[in-house]
Design a protein around this motif. Structure first.
Motif, short mmCIF file in Angstrom:
data_model
loop_
_atom_site.label_atom_id
_atom_site.label_comp_id
_atom_site.label_asym_id
_atom_site.label_seq_id
_atom_site.Cartn_x
_atom_site.Cartn_y
_atom_site.Cartn_z
N GLU A 124 37.19 -63.42 77.02
CA GLU A 124 36.67 -62.34 76.19
C GLU A 124 37.28 -62.41 74.80
O GLU A 124 38.33 -63.01 74.59
CB GLU A 124 37.01 -60.99 76.84
N ALA A 125 36.62 -61.81 73.85
CA ALA A 125 37.12 -61.79 72.47
C ALA A 125 38.45 -61.06 72.41
O ALA A 125 38.66 -60.06 73.10
CB ALA A 125 36.10 -61.12 71.56
N TRP A 126 39.34 -61.56 71.58
CA TRP A 126 40.66 -60.96 71.44
C TRP A 126 40.55 -59.64 70.68
O TRP A 126 39.84 -59.54 69.68
CB TRP A 126 41.59 -61.91 70.70
N THR A 127 41.25 -58.62 71.16
CA THR A 127 41.20 -57.30 70.55
C THR A 127 42.60 -56.73 70.39
O THR A 127 43.57 -57.28 70.92
CB THR A 127 40.37 -56.32 71.41
N ARG A 128 42.67 -55.64 69.67
CA ARG A 128 43.95 -54.94 69.54
C ARG A 128 44.45 -54.49 70.90
O ARG A 128 45.67 -54.54 71.18
CB ARG A 128 43.77 -53.74 68.60
N GLU A 129 43.55 -54.08 71.79
CA GLU A 129 43.95 -53.65 73.12
C GLU A 129 44.55 -54.81 73.91
O GLU A 129 45.49 -54.62 74.69
CB GLU A 129 42.75 -53.06 73.86
N ALA A 130 44.01 -56.01 73.69
CA ALA A 130 44.56 -57.19 74.37
C ALA A 130 45.99 -57.45 73.90
O ALA A 130 46.86 -57.82 74.70
CB ALA A 130 43.68 -58.40 74.11
N ALA A 131 46.24 -57.26 72.61
CA ALA A 131 47.60 -57.44 72.08
C ALA A 131 48.54 -56.39 72.67
O ALA A 131 49.69 -56.69 73.01
CB ALA A 131 47.58 -57.34 70.55
N ARG A 132 48.07 -55.16 72.78
CA ARG A 132 48.88 -54.11 73.39
C ARG A 132 49.25 -54.48 74.83
O ARG A 132 50.40 -54.29 75.27
CB ARG A 132 48.13 -52.79 73.39
N ASP A 133 48.29 -55.02 75.57
CA ASP A 133 48.55 -55.38 76.96
C ASP A 133 49.50 -56.56 77.07
O ASP A 133 50.36 -56.60 77.95
CB ASP A 133 47.23 -55.72 77.67
N LEU A 134 49.33 -57.55 76.18
CA LEU A 134 50.18 -58.74 76.24
C LEU A 134 51.65 -58.39 76.01
O LEU A 134 52.53 -58.87 76.71
CB LEU A 134 49.71 -59.76 75.21
N TYR A 135 51.91 -57.55 75.00
CA TYR A 135 53.29 -57.24 74.65
C TYR A 135 53.77 -55.91 75.24
O TYR A 135 54.91 -55.51 75.01
CB TYR A 135 53.43 -57.22 73.12
N HIS A 136 52.90 -55.21 75.99
CA HIS A 136 53.25 -53.97 76.71
C HIS A 136 53.78 -52.88 75.77
O HIS A 136 54.59 -52.04 76.18
CB HIS A 136 54.28 -54.25 77.81
N ILE A 137 53.33 -52.88 74.53
CA ILE A 137 53.92 -51.98 73.54
C ILE A 137 53.65 -50.52 73.85
O ILE A 137 54.49 -49.64 73.58
CB ILE A 137 53.42 -52.34 72.12
N LYS A 138 52.52 -50.22 74.48
CA LYS A 138 52.22 -48.83 74.81
C LYS A 138 53.12 -48.32 75.94
O LYS A 138 53.32 -47.11 76.08
CB LYS A 138 50.75 -48.69 75.23
N ARG A 139 53.67 -49.25 76.72
CA ARG A 139 54.49 -48.85 77.86
C ARG A 139 55.95 -48.65 77.44
O ARG A 139 56.57 -47.66 77.81
CB ARG A 139 54.37 -49.88 78.98
N TRP A 140 56.52 -49.62 76.70
CA TRP A 140 57.93 -49.45 76.30
C TRP A 140 58.07 -48.69 74.98
O TRP A 140 59.16 -48.22 74.65
CB TRP A 140 58.63 -50.81 76.18
N GLY A 141 56.99 -48.57 74.20
CA GLY A 141 57.09 -47.95 72.88
C GLY A 141 57.43 -46.48 72.91
O GLY A 141 57.90 -45.93 71.91
N GLY A 142 57.17 -45.81 74.03
CA GLY A 142 57.53 -44.41 74.16
C GLY A 142 56.86 -43.49 73.17
O GLY A 142 57.37 -42.40 72.88
N GLY A 143 55.71 -43.92 72.63
CA GLY A 143 55.04 -43.11 71.61
C GLY A 143 55.56 -43.36 70.21
O GLY A 143 55.01 -42.86 69.23
N TYR A 144 56.64 -44.19 70.08
CA TYR A 144 57.24 -44.43 68.77
C TYR A 144 56.69 -45.69 68.10
O TYR A 144 56.80 -45.82 66.88
CB TYR A 144 58.76 -44.57 68.91
N PHE A 145 56.12 -46.62 68.88
CA PHE A 145 55.63 -47.88 68.31
C PHE A 145 54.25 -48.20 68.88
O PHE A 145 53.98 -47.97 70.06
CB PHE A 145 56.60 -49.03 68.60
N ASP A 146 53.41 -48.78 68.02
CA ASP A 146 52.06 -49.17 68.47
C ASP A 146 51.51 -50.16 67.44
O ASP A 146 52.21 -50.55 66.48
CB ASP A 146 51.17 -47.94 68.60
N ILE A 147 50.24 -50.57 67.64
CA ILE A 147 49.58 -51.53 66.76
C ILE A 147 48.46 -50.79 66.04
O ILE A 147 47.66 -50.09 66.66
CB ILE A 147 49.02 -52.71 67.57
N ASN A 148 48.37 -50.97 64.71
CA ASN A 148 47.33 -50.27 63.95
C ASN A 148 46.09 -51.15 63.80
O ASN A 148 46.03 -52.28 64.29
CB ASN A 148 47.86 -49.80 62.60
#
Length: 889
Positions: free
Chosen positions: A9-33
């Motif tokens: 599938e085409a690469w998306t911002r959501e795919a990057a979030r899943d690869l680096y798990h940023i939504k899980r460890w970020g605690g609401g403090y870090f994300d991808i714009n």
């Protein structure tokens, strides 16, 4: 038949979030714009965000080299608030009768700005500090200024430690000295009698319940700290014998740091509360249960009981502690105590991120070398060529096994002397090409064989990063702690390289080869292909996150790589970008790191000079070359310890933009006005009292001189007006210049009518205000030089402005004391004669005390002006014959 890769599938911002798990460890403090950049949201409820790439650009504009540590002070505030609110919610839900009052263990991060921010954020909640050493105690006593502020003293103690803690009680603080071993109780009793201070005593219980995770062995029966059950009873009897039952105010336990499993916390809390209940029934009105640290941070985002995660939330942690303490107390029929926790890691881990630049790579496996093949090749080479050509029709796993086997055969034949070096190179290159092709055929398959997964890790490239693991991520090396790592840009592009990370130390352990994953960790990190040559990789930055706990203070000087540059970020809705850089703390210079290991830079320079002179005498160096070498050596001692892969972008004085040119022109006008205004103000202040027939003009001359200083500061304000701290320093100095301008005419009135108290008071205020003006103007110079691209001037300004401010501070205090004595009239008898003498020469004495600070301030002002004039007016920009015409200028 060969296996065809599944259409991805085409690469998306959501795919990057899943690869680096940023939504899980970020605690609401870090994300991808939406730009594919990592951003911080220091106050998630407020919604303001900070793009990390913008901070990188701003750091480069200010000539701050990498690695760069970013501290988000608002995250500290939010973490303190979140922990207190979690306990308040739990207390309300469980109908708990006591309160929560936490403390921050400053061993987790002793940096003054961090501790001060935690104190400030915790003030509404009565949040306190925990210390474990004498230096920490001295810092905490000074920083905590609120009445009844809570301070818990852990760690082993000697009499001087105890004495200083008891002095804190005399200052009105709630200082609880926690007994770690039974012998300390005798020392506390003895010192308390000597100082006549009723001690506040806590006892650390060594529970049978153990923690979990990396630090589980620090708890249980064999723990380093705490009293066993028998020792606890002995201590209770001793307190009773001394009639100090009321002094026993806190029961403490600690079952380790970063506890991943909530069940460990529940068991320990229940056991400790039983001890509390029994002690209360023995007649000890204990007010606090301190549940220690251990509140974990979900570093990998897996939300499991693995070592780098937690299987509970902050609210669940608070709920379980409050519930179990309340439940046991209700069952035992004892009061609900005040609950204290020492959750340092959970407060500070999220607030800092390390940004490092990737400057190169080392390819693993054989690179794609080009070889020519002919009909006379070795049999093994022919076999591999056949596999390569027919790979699409072969079983990929079988082809992989055959290629690796032939590669091993080649090594054996080479060792026996029956294979040439060139043939060995061809075989290895073909084997790697086949294996890489096989690996690609399994891309995006639901099942990947173990051999292929192992091969992926084996051939992962090594990205070279400009930082030191031992300085910035010591826990990764020391105890295999995992930290989230990811690129901070290009996240809308698909990363295709499996990598490990290497630092710049000369140590094989200086690498990151274990990364977070939801299955307990992985050996490679997927990153983007580097663009361009190795020397141009500095536009690719990685972020290391959740490193705010322990890493700052525990980092060492391996290879003499020192502390890194850091910036402190504060949210501010009034700023165009929504935030501002509140403070910049420079990292160690080369001479600073050398000084830490007993090298003296002056002695090193002397030895280098001797060698240079010897080289000149022996005709190994020309005199000009030798002097340049020595100059470069001495100048580089003030350089950053890390590598430089880009030239400073901060204010190019040699070719300024038209906008910068205009601001520099106004700055030069301002510096000239200030340079001449300082002595002129001093002279006019004296002459206003001695002008004879022209004294009528004296009423305005000092005001005009002070007005010149105000004009100079106004001109300076055109330079870098977006810099908040620089602007604040200027504003303070301008206010004082206005006050001095208004008070200056009173010099004339006072000289005419010295008996009027109002005039005398105005002159005294003018003198003190002038001292404050000089003090603040030195801060202006310090801030100004920090924005100019001359490291030598920055260092000189830092030293001399500090010296100047120290002198001015001492003079101001002495003057204030003297004037207070005179005005109040409380002069001791033995000082009457000296005061009479001083009164006769007071004006000249006041002027003489100002001479040295004024002279040093003028020198610094001139040096700044000289730098700008030399960088701009003597540059090619001002030579019409050497520069191309620029209509904008």
């Amino acid at each position: 038949m060969g296996r065809q890769p599944i259409q991805r599938e085409a690469w998306t911002r959501e795919a990057a979030r899943d690869l680096y798990h940023i939504k899980r460890w970020g605690g609401g403090y870090f994300d991808i714009n939406e730009s594919g950049h990592v951003f911080a949201s220091p106050n998630p409820e407020q919604g303001s965000t900070v793009d990390l790439i913008n901070i990188v650009a701003e750091a480069k504009r200010r000539n701050l080299r990498f690695p760069l540590l970013i501290r988000f002070q608002d995250i500290l505030r939010h973490r303190v608030k979140a922990i207190n609110e979690a306990f308040e919610n739990a207390i309300e839900e469980c109908e708990y009768k006591g309160r929560y009052r936490g403390v921050f263990p400053i061993k987790v991060n002793q940096l003054r700005e961090v501790v001060e921010e935690v104190i400030k954020a915790g003030k509404p909640y009565g949040f306190g500090l925990e210390v474990g050493s004498k230096p920490e105690l001295f810092a905490a006593l000074a920083l905590q200024t609120s009445p009844n502020s809570l301070l818990i003293c852990n760690g082993y103690k000697d009499p001087s430690f105890i004495r200083m803690a008891l002095m804190g009680i005399k200052l009105g603080k709630k200082v609880i000295v926690v007994i770690e071993k039974l012998e300390e109780l005798e020392q506390i009793i003895k010192v308390s009698k000597e100082t006549d201070v009723q001690p506040m005593i806590g006892i650390r219980a060594r529970l049978l319940s153990k923690g979990a995770g990396k630090w589980a062995d620090s708890s249980g029966e064999t723990a380093k700290f705490g009293l066993s059950t028998a020792e606890l009873v002995t201590a209770a009897d001793q307190l009773t014998a001394e009639n100090l039952q009321d002094c026993f105010q806190l029961l403490h336990f600690h079952i380790g740091s970063q506890i991943p499993d909530i069940q460990s916390i529940k068991r320990a809390t229940q056991e400790a509360t039983r001890l509390y209940a029994q002690l209360h029934k023995m007649g000890f009105n204990i007010r606090n249960i301190d549940v220690g640290g251990g509140l974990g941070v979900d570093y990998d985002g897996s939300r499991t009981a693995c070592e780098s995660s937690t299987n509970y939330t902050l609210q669940e942690y608070a709920n379980d502690i409050v519930y179990h303490i309340g439940d046991v107390c209700n069952a035992e029929g004892v009061p609900h105590p005040e609950i204290t926790s020492e959750s340092g890691r959970a407060i500070v881990a999220h607030h800092s991120a390390l940004i490092v630049e990737v400057f190169g790579m080392i390819e693993k496996g054989a690179p794609n070398c080009q070889f020519d093949y002919n009909a006379d090749e070795h049999a093994v080479i022919k076999e591999l060529l056949d596999i390569k050509e027919n790979l699409q029709s072969l079983n990929p796993l079988e082809a992989f096994h055959d290629a690796m086997e032939r590669k091993d055969d080649a090594q054996h034949m080479f060792n026996l002397g029956i294979l040439s070096l060139r043939d060995k190179a061809k075989i290895e290159n073909l084997a790697w090409e086949i294996c890489r092709s096989v690996k690609s055929s399994f891309a995006y398959q639901a099942f990947v064989p173990e051999e292929i997964r192992s091969f992926e890790e084996q051939i992962g490239d090594q990205y070279l990063c400009n930082f030191s693991v031992f300085q910035s991520l010591l826990d990764h090396w020391a105890c295999n702690q995992l930290f989230p790592v990811m690129p901070i840009s290009r996240l809308l592009e698909e990363p295709t390289k499996e990598t490990t990370l290497a630092d710049i130390t000369c140590d094989s352990d200086g690498q990151i080869n274990r990364f977070i994953d939801l299955d307990g960790g992985k050996d490679t990190l997927r990153l983007h292909e580097l663009n361009g040559k190795a020397s141009n990789h500095h536009d690719y930055y990685l972020g290391f996150f959740l490193i705010g706990a322990y890493q700052d203070i525990m980092g060492d000087l391996h290879n003499l790589f020192g502390k890194v540059n850091e910036v402190h970020i504060f949210l501010d809705s009034d700023e165009p970008c929504g935030y501002y850089i509140e403070e910049i703390i420079p990292g160690n210079t080369i001479q600073g790191s050398l000084r830490a290991v007993q090298y003296d830079e002056k002695e090193l320079s002397r030895q280098m000079k001797a060698q240079v002179e010897s080289a000149i005498e022996e005709d190994r160096l020309k005199s000009s070359e030798a002097m340049q070498l020595l100059q470069d050596y001495n100048a580089s001692l003030n350089d950053y310890t890390y590598l430089r892969f880009w030239e400073p972008q901060t204010m190019s004085l040699s070719n300024p933009t038209p906008e910068l040119l205009r601001s520099l022109g106004k700055m030069l006008q301002g510096l000239s006005a200030l340079f001449w205004g300082l002595p002129l103000t001093l002279i006019c202040s004296v002459q206003s009292q001695t002008l004879g027939g022209a004294r009528e003009f004296a009423v305005v001359i000092p005001s005009l001189a002070n007005g010149l200083l105000f004009f100079g500061l106004t001109q300076l304000s055109h330079f870098q007006p977006q810099e908040r701290i620089w602007r604040e320093a200027l504003d303070r100095a301008k206010v004082l210049a206005i006050i001095n301008t208004g008070l200056a005419p009173f010099l004339y009135f006072w000289s005419r009518l010295p008996g009027i108290p109002l005039y005398a008071l105005a002159v005294d205020l003018l003198y003190l205000s002038s001292l404050l003006f000089l003090y603040n103007y030195n801060l202006v110079i310090s801030r100004l030089t920090s924005m100019l691209p001359d490291e030598s001037l920055r260092n000189d300004a830092k030293v001399f402005t500090r010296l100047n401010r120290a002198i001015l501070g001492i003079v101001a205090l002495l003057s204030l004391g003297y004037l207070a004595m005179i005005r109040i009239g409380m002069v001791p008898a033995f000082l009457h004669r000296p005061i009479e003498i001083l009164e006769t020469v007071r004006s000249w004495l006041a002027i003489s005390l100002l001479l040295m600070p004024v002279a040093m301030t003028m020198t610094l002002t001139w040096k700044v002006k000289e730098l700008v004039v030399g960088g701009v007016f003597n540059s090619e920009f001002w030579n019409p014959e050497k520069r191309s015409p620029d209509p904008a200028s």
